[in-house]
Design a protein around this motif. Structure first.
Motif, PDB file in Angstrom:
ATOM      1  N   SER A   1      -4.073  -8.064  -0.738  1.00 33.79           N
ATOM      2  CA  SER A   1      -3.717  -6.746  -0.462  1.00 33.79           C
ATOM      3  C   SER A   1      -4.796  -6.093  -1.359  1.00 33.79           C
ATOM      4  O   SER A   1      -5.360  -4.635  -0.381  1.00 33.79           O
ATOM      5  CB  SER A   1      -2.169  -6.296  -1.497  1.00 33.79           C
ATOM      6  OG  SER A   1      -2.210  -5.773  -2.900  1.00 33.79           O
ATOM      7  N   ARG A   2      -5.288  -6.007  -1.629  1.00 33.01           N
ATOM      8  CA  ARG A   2      -6.383  -5.237  -2.617  1.00 33.01           C
ATOM      9  C   ARG A   2      -7.369  -4.975  -1.432  1.00 33.01           C
ATOM     10  O   ARG A   2      -8.075  -4.833  -1.563  1.00 33.01           O
ATOM     11  CB  ARG A   2      -6.920  -5.230  -3.886  1.00 33.01           C
ATOM     12  CG  ARG A   2      -5.652  -5.461  -5.076  1.00 33.01           C
ATOM     13  CD  ARG A   2      -6.613  -5.223  -6.306  1.00 33.01           C
ATOM     14  NE  ARG A   2      -7.619  -5.190  -7.423  1.00 33.01           N
ATOM     15  CZ  ARG A   2      -8.052  -3.867  -7.343  1.00 33.01           C
ATOM     16  NH1 ARG A   2      -7.468  -2.861  -6.894  1.00 33.01           N
ATOM     17  NH2 ARG A   2      -9.546  -4.340  -7.737  1.00 33.01           N
TER      18      ARG A   2
ATOM     19  N   ARG B   1      -4.851   2.563  -8.169  1.00 36.69           N
ATOM     20  CA  ARG B   1      -3.546   2.013  -9.146  1.00 36.69           C
ATOM     21  C   ARG B   1      -3.175   0.947  -9.147  1.00 36.69           C
ATOM     22  O   ARG B   1      -2.285  -0.220  -9.987  1.00 36.69           O
ATOM     23  CB  ARG B   1      -2.515   2.567  -7.669  1.00 36.69           C
ATOM     24  CG  ARG B   1      -2.272   3.838  -7.641  1.00 36.69           C
ATOM     25  CD  ARG B   1      -0.780   3.284  -6.538  1.00 36.69           C
ATOM     26  NE  ARG B   1      -0.470   3.550  -5.839  1.00 36.69           N
ATOM     27  CZ  ARG B   1      -0.575   3.528  -4.369  1.00 36.69           C
ATOM     28  NH1 ARG B   1      -2.128   4.622  -4.160  1.00 36.69           N
ATOM     29  NH2 ARG B   1      -0.265   2.987  -3.352  1.00 36.69           N
ATOM     30  N   THR B   2      -3.744  -0.528  -8.914  1.00 37.92           N
ATOM     31  CA  THR B   2      -3.509  -2.117  -8.988  1.00 37.92           C
ATOM     32  C   THR B   2      -4.957  -2.443  -9.829  1.00 37.92           C
ATOM     33  O   THR B   2      -5.106  -4.349 -10.513  1.00 37.92           O
ATOM     34  CB  THR B   2      -3.642  -2.369  -8.014  1.00 37.92           C
ATOM     35  OG1 THR B   2      -4.608  -3.052  -6.712  1.00 37.92           O
ATOM     36  CG2 THR B   2      -1.780  -1.861  -7.299  1.00 37.92           C
TER      37      THR B   2
ATOM     38  N   ASP C   1      -7.797   1.954   1.648  1.00 38.01           N
ATOM     39  CA  ASP C   1      -7.536   2.979   0.591  1.00 38.01           C
ATOM     40  C   ASP C   1      -7.701   2.571  -1.070  1.00 38.01           C
ATOM     41  O   ASP C   1      -7.288   1.912  -1.000  1.00 38.01           O
ATOM     42  CB  ASP C   1      -5.657   1.920   1.158  1.00 38.01           C
ATOM     43  CG  ASP C   1      -4.335   2.606   0.277  1.00 38.01           C
ATOM     44  OD1 ASP C   1      -5.134   3.334  -1.183  1.00 38.01           O
ATOM     45  OD2 ASP C   1      -3.569   2.074   0.127  1.00 38.01           O
TER      46      ASP C   1
ATOM     47  N   HIS D   1       0.105  -1.269  -0.496  1.00 38.79           N
ATOM     48  CA  HIS D   1       0.387   0.003  -0.071  1.00 38.79           C
ATOM     49  C   HIS D   1       1.262   1.187   0.294  1.00 38.79           C
ATOM     50  O   HIS D   1       0.445   2.092  -0.426  1.00 38.79           O
ATOM     51  CB  HIS D   1      -0.799   0.030   1.316  1.00 38.79           C
ATOM     52  CG  HIS D   1      -1.808  -1.118   0.936  1.00 38.79           C
ATOM     53  ND1 HIS D   1      -2.917  -1.276   2.236  1.00 38.79           N
ATOM     54  CD2 HIS D   1      -2.244  -1.937   0.271  1.00 38.79           C
ATOM     55  CE1 HIS D   1      -3.595  -2.386   2.056  1.00 38.79           C
ATOM     56  NE2 HIS D   1      -3.555  -2.500   0.832  1.00 38.79           N
ATOM     57  N   ARG D   2       2.250   0.838   0.069  1.00 40.91           N
ATOM     58  CA  ARG D   2       3.127   2.669   0.745  1.00 40.91           C
ATOM     59  C   ARG D   2       3.907   2.803  -0.277  1.00 40.91           C
ATOM     60  O   ARG D   2       4.360   3.522  -0.536  1.00 40.91           O
ATOM     61  CB  ARG D   2       4.341   2.203   2.069  1.00 40.91           C
ATOM     62  CG  ARG D   2       3.120   2.729   3.397  1.00 40.91           C
ATOM     63  CD  ARG D   2       3.928   2.706   4.693  1.00 40.91           C
ATOM     64  NE  ARG D   2       4.900   1.235   5.055  1.00 40.91           N
ATOM     65  CZ  ARG D   2       4.615   0.220   5.732  1.00 40.91           C
ATOM     66  NH1 ARG D   2       3.307   0.209   5.884  1.00 40.91           N
ATOM     67  NH2 ARG D   2       5.105  -1.012   5.618  1.00 40.91           N
ATOM     68  N   GLY D   3       3.962   1.424  -1.615  1.00 39.62           N
ATOM     69  CA  GLY D   3       4.831   1.355  -2.674  1.00 39.62           C
ATOM     70  C   GLY D   3       6.007   1.253  -3.130  1.00 39.62           C
ATOM     71  O   GLY D   3       6.476   1.292  -3.447  1.00 39.62           O
TER      72      GLY D   3
ATOM     73  N   ALA E   1      -6.646  -3.631   1.243  1.00 37.70           N
ATOM     74  CA  ALA E   1      -6.806  -1.891   1.010  1.00 37.70           C
ATOM     75  C   ALA E   1      -8.025  -1.376   1.320  1.00 37.70           C
ATOM     76  O   ALA E   1      -8.487  -0.722   1.658  1.00 37.70           O
ATOM     77  CB  ALA E   1      -6.283  -2.025  -0.286  1.00 37.70           C
TER      78      ALA E   1
ATOM     79  N   TYR F   1      -4.512   2.483  -3.208  1.00 37.65           N
ATOM     80  CA  TYR F   1      -4.151   1.977  -4.005  1.00 37.65           C
ATOM     81  C   TYR F   1      -4.856   1.126  -4.854  1.00 37.65           C
ATOM     82  O   TYR F   1      -4.380   0.169  -5.495  1.00 37.65           O
ATOM     83  CB  TYR F   1      -3.722   1.559  -2.837  1.00 37.65           C
ATOM     84  CG  TYR F   1      -3.049  -0.274  -3.177  1.00 37.65           C
ATOM     85  CD1 TYR F   1      -1.498  -0.431  -3.475  1.00 37.65           C
ATOM     86  CD2 TYR F   1      -4.022  -2.192  -3.413  1.00 37.65           C
ATOM     87  CE1 TYR F   1      -1.004  -1.570  -3.411  1.00 37.65           C
ATOM     88  CE2 TYR F   1      -3.028  -2.719  -3.434  1.00 37.65           C
ATOM     89  CZ  TYR F   1      -1.710  -2.595  -3.331  1.00 37.65           C
ATOM     90  OH  TYR F   1      -0.971  -3.662  -4.163  1.00 37.65           O
TER      91      TYR F   1
END
Length: 125
Positions: free
Chosen positions: A37-38, A52-53, A46, A22-24, A41, A49
């Protein structure tokens, strides 16, 4: 104070697990890791994120997360492809939530592809 567990269900603290994505600080190595991770999020709110994904072909212009939903648990039911050597993969999962005090769940079979070397969500099958 103990570190909060990662919402994705893996036995690691959020900051060391999905928080890094999440922080890149790193990118998902597999389709399943991206899916986890999604989910995280969604659980931590988030939206940036998630956008972005998301593959540009299906990505919405904006994403307003429903604050009445609290995502509580993830079950990965099946994964195909999506490893470090693949360019496509699918993950079937069940996501549990609570809405207005009532438990619920949703199931999805998601497709993931590599775009410019990174895994992205390409939609539901």
């Amino acid at each position: 104070m103990p570190a909060r567990p990662c919402p994705c269900g893996l036995p690691a603290p959020y900051d060391d697990c999905c928080g890094r994505l999440h922080r890149g600080e790193t990118a998902a190595a597999t389709a399943e890791q991206l899916m986890r991770s999604r989910f995280s999020a969604f659980a931590v709110g988030d939206a940036a994120y998630l956008l972005r994904t998301w593959h540009p072909a299906g990505r919405p212009a904006r994403l307003d997360l429903d604050k009445r939903l609290r995502w509580t648990r993830l079950e990965v039911l099946e994964a195909t492809g999506g490893s470090v050597v693949h360019t496509e993969g699918t993950v079937r999962f069940r996501a549990h939530y609570v809405e207005r005090g009532r438990p619920g769940e949703m199931e999805e079979h998601s497709r993931f592809v590599r775009l410019d070397g990174r895994w992205v969500y390409a939609g539901a099958l």
